[in-house]
Design an enzyme around this catalytic site. Structure first.
Site, PDB file in Angstrom:
ATOM      1  N   HIS A  92     -10.260   0.834   0.934  1.00  0.00           N
ATOM      2  CA  HIS A  92      -9.957  -0.256   1.861  1.00  0.00           C
ATOM      3  C   HIS A  92     -11.016  -0.373   2.961  1.00  0.00           C
ATOM      4  CE1 HIS A  92      -7.449  -3.146   3.984  1.00  0.00           C
ATOM      5  NE2 HIS A  92      -6.498  -3.030   3.060  1.00  0.00           N
TER       6      HIS A  92
ATOM      7  N   GLU B  87     -11.253  -5.154  -2.338  1.00  0.00           N
ATOM      8  CA  GLU B  87     -10.408  -4.071  -2.830  1.00  0.00           C
ATOM      9  C   GLU B  87     -10.236  -4.191  -4.342  1.00  0.00           C
ATOM     10  OE1 GLU B  87      -6.771  -3.938  -0.251  1.00  0.00           O
ATOM     11  OE2 GLU B  87      -7.862  -5.552   0.776  1.00  0.00           O
TER      12      GLU B  87
ATOM     13  N   HIS C 208       0.824  -1.217   0.000  1.00  0.00           N
ATOM     14  CA  HIS C 208       0.000   0.000   0.000  1.00  0.00           C
ATOM     15  C   HIS C 208       0.860   1.270   0.000  1.00  0.00           C
ATOM     16  CE1 HIS C 208      -3.351  -2.574   0.329  1.00  0.00           C
ATOM     17  NE2 HIS C 208      -3.404  -2.697   1.623  1.00  0.00           N
TER      18      HIS C 208
END
Length: 363
Positions: free
Chosen positions: A183, A328, A108
């Site tokens: 998320h 996601e 991320h």
């Protein structure tokens, strides 16, 4: 004519900057709350079978929680969602090294996460049947180790059809990698209702990306058939998480990318990363709430909240492992290092535009 929506104080960040919250609503009474701290989705109240509304996303009560937010509750993730192997990729003959924060890889794009930053407010408007908020982030050249300046805008829209539509637009001034997602952690029985393992999940994918033990893709797509990854028909999450199947067991549960079925593009898809189509349906086992996921991305990471345990959230609730599931929508993990995968590379003449819709209905 749309009318402006006033912000609500949401506490302060560690540096003293004030965070704000906006509440969107539609004509049916559904609401969504979004903060400019990380552009995070804080609350989403969907209609249930009892005729009332259930908050279906995990989160915190104020800015203090979101300033830390280890699980990434409700966060907009960028520049690159998911993993990049060894924090290394090549683009245009140059080598780039995004920050490493997960077993030697970049996850991320952390640890300097976008969801720890205050986003710029652009507009928040209420119309006859729904509402929207648009937030902006300027990501400078070199941010998190990625090349080029990037002007990012995220719009949350709550529609009359009980849909939460998220639209991403990212304008680079040089070739760069862009792979954005939301998320949010969903529990359709309610954020404080305990385990989500008895939810059913359908994912319209015939293959998934094989991974190493550190969850970085090997580059191979494997068929879901004959494995607990086969969610082409709705299955309880518990069946897969507790199956003992080695790739799932080693991750503590689902934490894998599905290669979504492609759809034929239409005129409405011009400029987006792909064709919008339904890719998944999640259904609560007690609330009567079902959520369809529509997106234009090639992949979707299913994460069964394997490492939430002990996180203190809204209303003083302590969340446990598997109390929610993340869906996601994104490019495949580490795609930039696998030429056979769809590439999340964009530039001045090829801006990033993507959309994901979470559509709610009674089961």
């Amino acid at each position: 004519m749309p009318t402006a929506i006033s912000p609500i104080p949401f506490g302060a960040m560690p540096n003293g900057q004030a965070a704000r919250l906006w509440r969107l609503s539609n004509a049916h009474g559904m609401t969504a709350e979004v903060t400019d701290l990380g552009a995070c989705l804080v609350s989403l109240r969907a209609p249930n079978e009892a005729g009332s509304f259930t908050d279906v996303v995990l989160g915190y009560d104020g800015a203090a929680g979101y300033a830390v937010n280890g699980p990434n509750f409700g966060a907009v993730v960028g520049r690159h969602a998911n993993r990049i192997d060894s924090g290394h990729f090549e683009l245009g003959g140059a080598t780039y090294t995004p920050q490493r924060n997960d077993r030697g890889s970049s996850l991320h794009s952390g640890p300097d996460y976008w969801h720890h930053r205050l986003w710029e407010f652009v507009r928040a408007e209420r119309g006859e049947d729904g509402a929207l908020i648009e937030l902006r982030l300027q990501s400078p050249d070199g941010d998190q180790g990625f090349p080029g300046n990037l002007d990012v805008r995220v719009t949350y829209g709550l529609t009359a059809a009980n849909e939460l539509a998220i639209t991403y637009v990212a304008l680079p001034d040089a070739p760069t990698v862009v792979n954005l997602t939301n998320h949010s952690y969903f529990n359709l029985n309610g954020h404080a209702s305990g385990t989500a393992l008895d939810h059913t999940l359908q994912v319209l994918a015939d293959a998934y990306t094989e991974t190493r033990d550190d969850l970085v893709p090997t580059g191979r797509l494997l068929p879901v058939g004959g494995t607990p990854f086969d969610l082409r028909e709705p299955q309880p999450l518990r069946a897969g998480v507790e199956s003992g199947f080695a790739p799932i067991a080693s991750a503590g549960g689902y934490d894998h990318n599905y290669a979504l079925r492609e759809a034929k593009p239409t005129a409405d898809d011009e400029g987006f990363v792909g064709a919008l189509r339904r890719v998944a349906t999640l259904a609560g086992d007690r609330s009567g709430i079902a959520m369809d996921v529509l997106t234009d991305t090639p992949g979707m990471q299913v994460y069964a909240g394997n490492f939430i345990g002990g996180e203190r959230g809204k209303g003083g609730v302590t969340y446990a492992d598997h109390d929610a599931v993340c869906l996601e929508t994104q490019f495949y993990p580490d795609a930039v290092n696998h030429p056979t995968f769809a590439q999340p590379v964009f530039g001045p003449d090829h801006p990033y535009r993507s959309r994901t819709i979470f559509a709610f209905r009674r089961r």
